[in-house]
Scaffold this motif. Structure first.
Motif, short mmCIF file in Angstrom:
data_model
loop_
_atom_site.label_atom_id
_atom_site.label_comp_id
_atom_site.label_asym_id
_atom_site.label_seq_id
_atom_site.Cartn_x
_atom_site.Cartn_y
_atom_site.Cartn_z
N ILE A 1 0.78 -1.53 -0.42
CA ILE A 1 0.12 0.04 0.28
C ILE A 1 0.62 0.92 0.30
O ILE A 1 0.54 1.97 -0.66
CB ILE A 1 -1.25 -0.12 1.36
CG1 ILE A 1 -2.46 -1.22 1.21
CG2 ILE A 1 -1.86 1.27 1.44
CD1 ILE A 1 -2.89 -1.09 0.02
N THR A 2 2.24 1.56 0.74
CA THR A 2 2.90 2.77 0.63
C THR A 2 3.16 2.41 -0.60
O THR A 2 3.14 3.95 -1.15
CB THR A 2 4.35 1.71 1.37
OG1 THR A 2 3.82 1.78 2.79
CG2 THR A 2 4.66 3.46 1.40
N ARG A 3 3.71 1.68 -1.62
CA ARG A 3 4.57 1.59 -3.04
C ARG A 3 2.88 2.26 -3.87
O ARG A 3 2.86 2.82 -5.11
CB ARG A 3 4.47 0.49 -4.11
CG ARG A 3 5.73 0.21 -2.77
CD ARG A 3 7.01 -0.99 -3.60
NE ARG A 3 7.81 -0.99 -2.96
CZ ARG A 3 8.83 -2.12 -3.33
NH1 ARG A 3 8.36 -2.92 -4.17
NH2 ARG A 3 10.21 -2.43 -2.97
N GLU A 4 1.80 1.85 -3.15
CA GLU A 4 0.29 2.10 -4.29
C GLU A 4 0.03 3.32 -4.58
O GLU A 4 -0.54 4.13 -4.95
CB GLU A 4 -1.13 0.98 -3.78
CG GLU A 4 -2.18 1.10 -4.61
CD GLU A 4 -2.10 0.50 -5.87
OE1 GLU A 4 -2.14 1.49 -6.74
OE2 GLU A 4 -1.99 -0.76 -5.35
N LEU A 5 0.12 3.79 -3.45
CA LEU A 5 -0.11 5.44 -2.38
C LEU A 5 1.08 6.21 -3.18
O LEU A 5 0.24 7.26 -3.95
CB LEU A 5 -0.45 5.40 -1.21
CG LEU A 5 -0.22 7.11 -0.67
CD1 LEU A 5 -1.84 7.63 -1.05
CD2 LEU A 5 -0.13 7.27 1.02
N ALA A 6 2.18 6.05 -3.38
CA ALA A 6 2.94 7.12 -3.85
C ALA A 6 3.13 6.66 -5.34
O ALA A 6 3.06 7.88 -6.29
CB ALA A 6 4.85 6.03 -3.90
N GLY A 7 2.46 6.17 -6.01
CA GLY A 7 2.42 5.55 -7.24
C GLY A 7 1.29 6.44 -8.32
O GLY A 7 0.95 7.27 -9.54
#
Length: 833
Positions: free
Chosen positions: A606-612
């Motif tokens: 989710i951390t990566r999902e939000l950044a993307g």
């Protein structure tokens, strides 16, 4: 007939006037020219305010008609208005149509004027869109009209205002409108347009007196004029007739063959083109629609097969777009022997009598499917079923709705599509995107209407799907997700109902860990206040982040006296964050103040999902109101979490993997709110993602108990928090992504070829046991009471718990990979697929 209209259609080639049945029984008489019976029939209203209904043969509402006749009637009237005004004043005119019956007619009149913008009144409030005016239609079954222009200056000019309704019976609606608008924006000229003018002499005097009082000129243009003579006891006689002839709506046809299933057709509707005039429709919009109509008609024709008698059926206020589609389709099939007709569904309750001398031969009744503001109700499609005359049967029906009406009620048994299916051989569904004015967004949901949290604790930037059945059995849901037939966010797991033993474990765990959680809450909140600004806007990722966001808000109030805004938004792995929610946040707060909050990290997906997602967020391209580039979005992708065992973030309360009791349950520790839902038929491009509020679980709700128990420890941990914050300020908090590396290693070791099936950490493992199909649990050797609830859930579901060494988490949950081709177990044997 005039203005280019052709009334010699199969519907009007008959000797019997479609008003004879009512005229003979009710004692109603029409006076006027010979063209009046060609334009009008009569029916009986199911309405205590007025007994009779004038049924237009050229409006395309109650009587299916050829689209060129319907559009041509309005265009011809528009040309007469232009001739009356002259080119200079016509270029300054604005056309206003009346909902619901005259929305298409008014739009067609605007076409005849060529350069006039168009707006129609509406009975559908649009969340987030303020109305500029309103007025009443006194005799109607639904009286209130709203005006919701996207361009707030549309009605503010001093050019002529052209008011369009289907017929004038008394003129009271026009008087109400002119008075309401003139009080805000006075002008010197009005033109009133209708298909027929049936006012009495007294009604005409009343309009003239109003014009004199306002100091304005009011002209009137109609295709025909006349009058209606009614007996004194018309209401009583009308009620008696309705009672005597009212029958239950006919059931769908009982042919041997099964009724057709609706085939959804993608029209390729141009992005950003309004679906009609609810918020305004400009000449530029008209030109763009004209350009794309042939291609959209071709798409429809490709699904019609050998159909020869075709009906395009619009939906209440959505008349113009279906009308123009019908016209384009008629042109496309010209020369094939096929004919296209047009009509729309309606709110109006009317008696149906299958008699040639009566205007409403058949009625299909079905529930409203656009969630109207006045609540659920019945809607109708008239003269669509053939009744006793098989020549009236349509062998194909194209139902056209806007996306706001593409709800489960549309598709349910007894819904519109189901009712149509019994009366045709081929049924198509075309959905036009409902236009949402730029920047007009619904406000947040709040308790107690949505969630058991107090209204000031959190505003949910979600839409309420509580009335929609979304739950699926766990095994079926898992299979659909793993086979790629469904996304996990398209359905909900059945809510876990904890046993008494499990509830006792939850309370014991809460009591044991409340101080530890309070310390982590204080540490992460103070870090945010020190590093991200003195008045952050907390935006939790629903659902796991929401209790944490509320606790952070309470800490800031307890220790600093701050009243921090807090919202909950949806983010979906693989599909990103809710961009409509981002737009709302950008419109109401400085994006630089927004701090995204979650409960814990696992592997960091989710951390990566939000950044993307934030890197891709562009708001409305080209709009000065919203970010126009990734660099200019202003949102900081860094997440603040209570616990970061995965080493994925820089702002956290702790990096220990320990039990956070809010992970032990589902909605009953999260304000009775489900996880979020993102499904195309429920969530449009301008809608918030959805969720359910499980009001029925109020008796098992532990949400307040969890928050209050943790908050009660704030004072006791204050010194420890201050010490933690000092240490973190000096520490190297660079993300290590150790969790991601561990997950990749475990995936390889256990032959799981999809890392999304590996859920690390106590919180994620608990989720696996509560709502997925668990395969096995990996527990760090020697893990203590933090895993008591995990062991109990595993025992209840028959899932083995395997103790392992060198595990960076307290535990890891493995979802059963039996639906993944080629999956193997730890022993190297293939897992059943």
């Amino acid at each position: 007939m005039n203005d280019g209209m052709d009334a010699t259609t199969e519907e009007t080639q008959h000797v019997v006037w479609t008003g004879e049945w009512v005229a003979g029984r009710l004692g109603v008489a029409l006076s006027g020219g010979d063209e009046l019976p060609e334009l009008l029939g009569l029916a009986l209203r199911r309405n205590p305010k007025r007994a009779h209904l004038l049924v237009s043969n050229v409006l395309g509402k109650h009587v299916p008609q050829r689209p060129d006749v319907v559009h041509g009637a309005g265009v011809g009237l528009g040309r007469r208005v232009r001739a009356l005004l002259g080119d200079a004043d016509a270029a300054r005119a604005v056309v206003l149509g009346y909902a619901e019956t005259a929305t298409g007619l008014g739009h067609s009149v605007a076409d005849g004027l060529a350069l006039a913008p168009y707006l129609h009144s509406t009975r559908r409030p649009v969340p987030g869109v303020p109305h500029t005016a309103g007025f009443e239609e006194e005799h109607s079954h639904a009286t209130s009209h709203l005006l919701l222009p996207e361009d707030r200056t549309l009605l503010a000019g001093d050019g002529p205002l052209v008011l369009v309704d289907d017929e004038f019976s008394t003129g009271r609606t026009v008087l109400n409108t002119i008075r309401a608008l003139h009080a805000r924006h006075p002008r010197t000229r009005y033109v009133v347009v209708a298909l027929v003018d049936m006012r009495s002499a007294a009604d005409r005097v009343r309009l003239a007196e109003c014009a004199a009082e306002l100091g304005a000129r009011v002209d009137l243009i109609a295709l025909a004029g006349g009058g209606v003579q009614l007996p004194d006891d018309v209401l009583e006689r009308g009620r008696e007739l309705v009672a005597a002839h009212e029958e239950p709506p006919a059931l769908p046809g009982s042919a041997a063959a099964a009724p057709p299933q609706a085939v959804r057709v993608d029209l390729g509707w141009p992005a950003g083109l309004p679906d009609g005039g609810r918020h305004g429709f400009t000449p530029a919009h008209r030109a763009r629609l004209e350009e794309h109509l042939p291609a959209m008609a071709e798409r429809l024709a490709g699904h019609l097969g050998a159909a020869r008698r075709i009906l395009v059926l619009g939906n209440e206020e959505l008349m113009y777009a279906p009308l123009r589609l019908a016209g384009a389709l008629d042109a496309h099939v010209a020369g094939t022997g096929a004919t296209v007709h047009f009509s729309t569904t309606t709110r109006s309750p009317v008696l149906a009598v299958d008699d040639p001398g009566y205007a409403i031969r058949t009625r299909l009744a079905f529930p409203a499917h656009d969630r109207p503001a006045d609540g659920p109700g019945e809607r109708y499609a008239y003269n669509v079923a053939p009744g006793g005359d098989p020549r009236r049967r349509f062998d194909a029906v194209v139902a056209v709705v806007d996306s706001a009406g593409d709800r489960p009620e549309l598709h349910a048994p007894g819904g519109l599509l189901d009712r149509l299916a019994g009366h045709t051989d081929r049924l198509l569904l075309a959905v036009v995107p409902a236009h949402t004015p730029r920047g007009a967004l619904p406000g947040p949901l709040r308790g107690p209407a949505f969630s058991s949290y107090a209204p000031e604790e959190v505003g949910w930037l979600l839409q309420d799907l509580s009335d929609v059945t979304l739950e699926a059995p766990t095994e079926e849901r898992e299979e659909a997700i793993q086979r790629g037939g469904a996304h996990y966010a398209e359905s909900l797991p059945v809510e876990y109902q904890p046993s008494q033993e499990y509830q006792e474990l939850f309370r014991a765990a809460l009591d044991a860990s409340a101080g530890r959680i309070a310390r982590a809450v204080g540490t992460v909140t103070e870090t945010v206040l020190a590093e991200r600004g003195p008045r952050p806007v907390l935006v939790s990722l629903a659902r796991a982040g929401t209790p944490v966001g509320i606790l952070m808000r309470r800490w800031a109030a307890h220790t600093r006296g701050l009243d921090l805004p807090h919202y909950a938004v949806s983010i979906v792995r693989g599909r990103g964050i809710d961009t409509t929610a981002l737009r709302w946040l950008a419109a109401h707060h400085d994006p630089a103040d927004v701090v995204f909050v979650d409960g814990w990290t696992g592997k960091g997906a989710i951390t990566r999902e939000l950044a993307g997602a934030l890197a891709d967020f562009t708001g409305y391209p080209g709009s000065a109101e919203y970010p126009g580039s990734a660099e200019g979005s202003g949102f900081d992708p860094r997440i603040a979490v209570l616990a970061d065992p995965g080493g994925c973030v820089t702002t956290y309360g702790t990096r220990d993997d320990f039990l956070i009791p809010s992970a032990c349950l589902n909605s009953t520790v999260s304000g009775l709110v489900s996880r979020t839902v993102l499904r195309a038929d429920l969530v449009g491009p301008d809608d918030f993602h959805g969720a359910k509020f499980y009001r029925e679980l109020a008796g098992a709700d532990l949400s307040a108990e969890f928050l209050d128990t943790v908050a009660a420890r704030f004072t006791a941990v204050a010194d420890a928090v201050a010490d933690d914050v000092r240490k973190l300020a000096a520490a190297d908090r660079t993300p290590t992504w150790a969790g991601w590396a561990a997950v990749e290693r475990i995936s390889q070791e256990y032959g799981i070829h999809d890392i999304n099936l590996v859920k690390p950490g106590v919180g994620e493992t608990t989720r696996v046991l509560l709502r997925r199909v668990p395969w096995r649990i990996l527990a760090r050797r020697g893990a203590g009471s933090d895993l008591d609830h995990v062991r109990l859930l595993a025992e209840q579901r028959g899932v083995p718990v395997e103790e392992v060494d060198e595990l960076p988490y307290t535990c890891v949950g493995l979802i059963h990979p039996r639906f993944t081709r080629g999956a193997t177990g730890a022993d190297g044997k293939a897992v059943a697929c």
